[in-house]
Scaffold this motif. Sequence first.
Motif, short mmCIF file in Angstrom:
data_model
loop_
_atom_site.label_atom_id
_atom_site.label_comp_id
_atom_site.label_asym_id
_atom_site.label_seq_id
_atom_site.Cartn_x
_atom_site.Cartn_y
_atom_site.Cartn_z
N GLN A 90 7.26 10.57 -2.60
CA GLN A 90 6.73 9.35 -3.35
C GLN A 90 5.47 9.07 -2.56
OE1 GLN A 90 9.84 6.59 -4.52
NE2 GLN A 90 11.25 8.28 -4.54
N ARG A 91 4.15 8.96 -3.26
CA ARG A 91 2.98 8.43 -2.82
C ARG A 91 2.39 7.50 -3.76
NH1 ARG A 91 0.72 12.29 0.52
NH2 ARG A 91 -0.87 10.89 0.89
N GLU A 92 1.46 6.56 -2.84
CA GLU A 92 0.92 5.61 -3.91
C GLU A 92 -0.64 5.51 -3.23
OE1 GLU A 92 1.40 1.34 -2.41
OE2 GLU A 92 3.33 1.85 -3.07
N MET A 93 -1.74 4.72 -3.87
CA MET A 93 -2.98 4.46 -3.57
C MET A 93 -3.31 3.60 -4.50
SD MET A 93 -5.22 5.11 -1.30
CE MET A 93 -4.88 6.92 -0.89
N VAL A 94 -4.29 2.68 -3.91
CA VAL A 94 -4.88 1.60 -4.87
C VAL A 94 -6.37 1.65 -4.59
CG1 VAL A 94 -5.25 -0.98 -4.85
CG2 VAL A 94 -2.90 -0.25 -4.60
N TYR A 95 -6.89 1.74 -5.81
CA TYR A 95 -8.52 2.24 -5.79
C TYR A 95 -9.13 1.09 -6.29
CZ TYR A 95 -6.76 7.02 -5.46
OH TYR A 95 -6.36 8.16 -4.98
N ASP A 96 -10.18 0.44 -5.58
CA ASP A 96 -11.13 -0.56 -6.08
C ASP A 96 -11.87 0.27 -6.99
OD1 ASP A 96 -10.00 -3.09 -4.99
OD2 ASP A 96 -11.01 -2.37 -2.86
N VAL A 97 -12.22 -0.13 -8.28
CA VAL A 97 -13.08 0.44 -9.26
C VAL A 97 -13.99 -0.21 -9.85
CG1 VAL A 97 -10.89 2.22 -9.82
CG2 VAL A 97 -11.37 0.38 -11.10
N ALA A 98 -13.99 -1.58 -9.91
CA ALA A 98 -14.86 -2.37 -10.17
C ALA A 98 -14.89 -3.75 -9.53
CB ALA A 98 -15.01 -2.65 -11.84
N TRP A 99 -16.03 -4.60 -9.18
CA TRP A 99 -15.87 -5.58 -8.05
C TRP A 99 -17.24 -6.40 -8.53
CZ3 TRP A 99 -15.74 -1.05 -5.81
CH2 TRP A 99 -17.16 -0.47 -5.31
N PRO A 156 -18.09 -1.78 0.14
CA PRO A 156 -16.96 -1.34 1.02
C PRO A 156 -17.24 -0.97 2.27
CG PRO A 156 -16.93 -0.17 -1.22
CD PRO A 156 -18.22 -1.11 -1.13
N ASP A 157 -16.20 -1.37 3.29
CA ASP A 157 -16.51 -1.01 4.68
C ASP A 157 -16.29 0.57 4.90
OD1 ASP A 157 -13.80 -0.50 5.12
OD2 ASP A 157 -13.60 -2.57 5.78
N VAL A 158 -16.28 0.68 6.38
CA VAL A 158 -16.25 2.24 6.67
C VAL A 158 -14.92 2.80 6.33
CG1 VAL A 158 -17.90 2.20 8.44
CG2 VAL A 158 -15.63 1.70 8.97
N ASP A 159 -13.93 1.99 6.00
CA ASP A 159 -12.44 2.43 5.72
C ASP A 159 -12.49 2.20 4.09
OD1 ASP A 159 -11.70 3.06 8.24
OD2 ASP A 159 -11.42 0.66 8.72
N GLY A 160 -13.36 2.17 3.44
CA GLY A 160 -13.06 1.93 2.12
C GLY A 160 -12.77 0.66 1.52
N LYS A 161 -12.31 -0.28 2.43
CA LYS A 161 -12.06 -1.72 2.05
C LYS A 161 -13.15 -2.68 1.48
CE LYS A 161 -7.52 -1.19 2.82
NZ LYS A 161 -6.41 -1.24 1.59
N LEU A 162 -12.78 -3.23 0.52
CA LEU A 162 -13.77 -4.10 -0.25
C LEU A 162 -13.63 -5.48 0.56
CD1 LEU A 162 -16.03 -4.28 -2.44
CD2 LEU A 162 -14.28 -5.09 -3.94
#
Length: 638
Positions: free
Chosen positions: A529-538, A544-550
């Motif tokens: 079981q896997r999961e991921m949270v994507y920022d798609v609009a802000w 986003p930083d180099v790790d993709g974090k907003l």
Amino acid sequence: MNLKQWIAALILVPVTGLAQDAINPEGLPGQAGRPYSPYADRGYPTQVYFGDTHVHTGLSGDAGGGGTRLMPRDAYRFARGDQVTSNTGQPVKLSRPLDFFMITDHSDAMGAITDIIGGAPNIMADEQGRYFNEKFNAGGETAMRAAQELVAAFAQGKVSEALNYQPGNPAYARVWDDIIAAAEEFNDPGRFTTFIAYEWTSLVKGNNLHRNVIFRDGPERTGQIVPYTTTPPLGSPNPRDLWTWMENYEAQTGGDVLAIPHNGNLSNGWMFSQKDDFADGAQLDAAYAEARQKWEPLYEATQIKGDGEAHPMLSPEDEFADFETWDYGNLDASELKTPEMIPAEYVRSGLQRGLAMEAEIGVNPFKFGLVGASDTHTGLTPPDNDNFYGKFTAYEPSPHRAEHVSKTFADGSVALMSHQYITGGLTAVWAENNTRGEIWDGMKRRETYATTGPRMRVRFFGGYGFEPADVLRRDLALVGYSKGVPMGADLPAGEGPPSFLVYALRDPMGANLDRVQIVKGWLDETGEQREMVYDVAWSDDRVPDVDGKLPPVGNTVDLSIPAWTNTIGASELGAVWKDPDWAATQSAFYYARVIEIPTPRWTAYDAVKFDVDMDDDVKMISQERAYSSPIWYTPQKD
């Protein structure tokens, strides 16, 4: 940036003016087969209605015993927008009326609490009855503690038969008939819709397996039956038996009914268990999965007793997972929480477990849409932080309500403080009209979303042909239904990765939006079981930083007032997003999560209104949110 680049960028950045900017204001050439008028011949829900699906009045033992004197008619008046007097004598009114409302008093002991408080002869002839009569009539702290004792006694199977009224007791049927009558009196289709409902309160040794049972029908059908209880021999704490009762109800009356489980965070691993806890841990089978999916299309994701979307232990990379988390133990604090229990208690992990069980037995038992509710025990629905009237009468506004020890473990140590209660959530339903039939049907097809209180408008569609420019369309819903499926639906297998159209508009009386996210859960090639949270609009100009974090949106809260300003955030956000990690052979679900900018929590309003200093561990700021029902992708079988 040229037009082509700008449109391409819409996939990942927020846009203002989304619903207002028509791509083709002249209506030409138009969509093939559509009338010139974009509003003609619409065959999809165009309105969103907000309501509470979980309300207790003074008819519930743990409410009436603790001092709640507001009854169903009082609760209906409050919910439709009237000013009422609270249980502690305070004037109270909602900021805005609700669209629909469901009173869900407990089915076990229905009608008993008024007899206990009133000292009916059959109650006073019982030792436990005399005890609770004295305690409840003492009022205040004594009554509240006695109400908690009553819940604990019920949880452990120690309530006297004299107090636990069941079907066949004259008071039981009389109260049910009056509950039906009150719902009919206040049902005003098109303006304020009421539902006939009750709570089936399965509480096995304190482990919360409660369900709210919601009827589509009026008195002509619901008057033929009385509610199902959890007490044998007439009732049962096993959900399978509740589903059988529901099936019999439909067969007997020709009516329609569904159930909504709630508070998995207090079930100690039972809510989304992958084994049959009522059959010595036997393997769950396809019949169980089919029945659960049929009768329980929704799940209550958030309410006063904590938020249930995600847990930080399960989602350590999700910075928004630890939102109003309750993980001290089960409902009556009779058993401590252990890490092994937590995966069976939260929305996201429950949905993941559903995928895993479908792979194993062929049917997904945990295929549910999301709703929010209050679970108030005051008769007052409290969705706004500046208007919070607590979970129980003892927690209606007062200078010291936030510093109360609410629950203790057997050794006397603190399990829960009163400041950990949160404002009630709301259920949003997409429907064509505000009627019982339309609202119930929207719930049945899972075209719903949960909010933690604000009335945000959220659309979420999945398909294979969405384009970045679709998010700019004034007729966004028409595009969504034409090209894809809405929240709560199954996405048919197609060629290439699916795309998703998501749009959110802030509550017009509330805070701006920080961001819109899409949460994906799936089974990888090994079945993990896997999961991921994507920022798609802000909002704003964040990158986003180099790790993709907003980066955080910021904070405009002034706790001295308290207030905030909408000088950060956006009034609306939307995007078309394509899954970058899609694999045709992997089952998956997707749902949208909408986050507001920071705002004052109810404790901040208490601090100012009562001029009190809160302890350092009391949360004063919150980021309210909404959760859409998921869209499921299932690989095409050979």
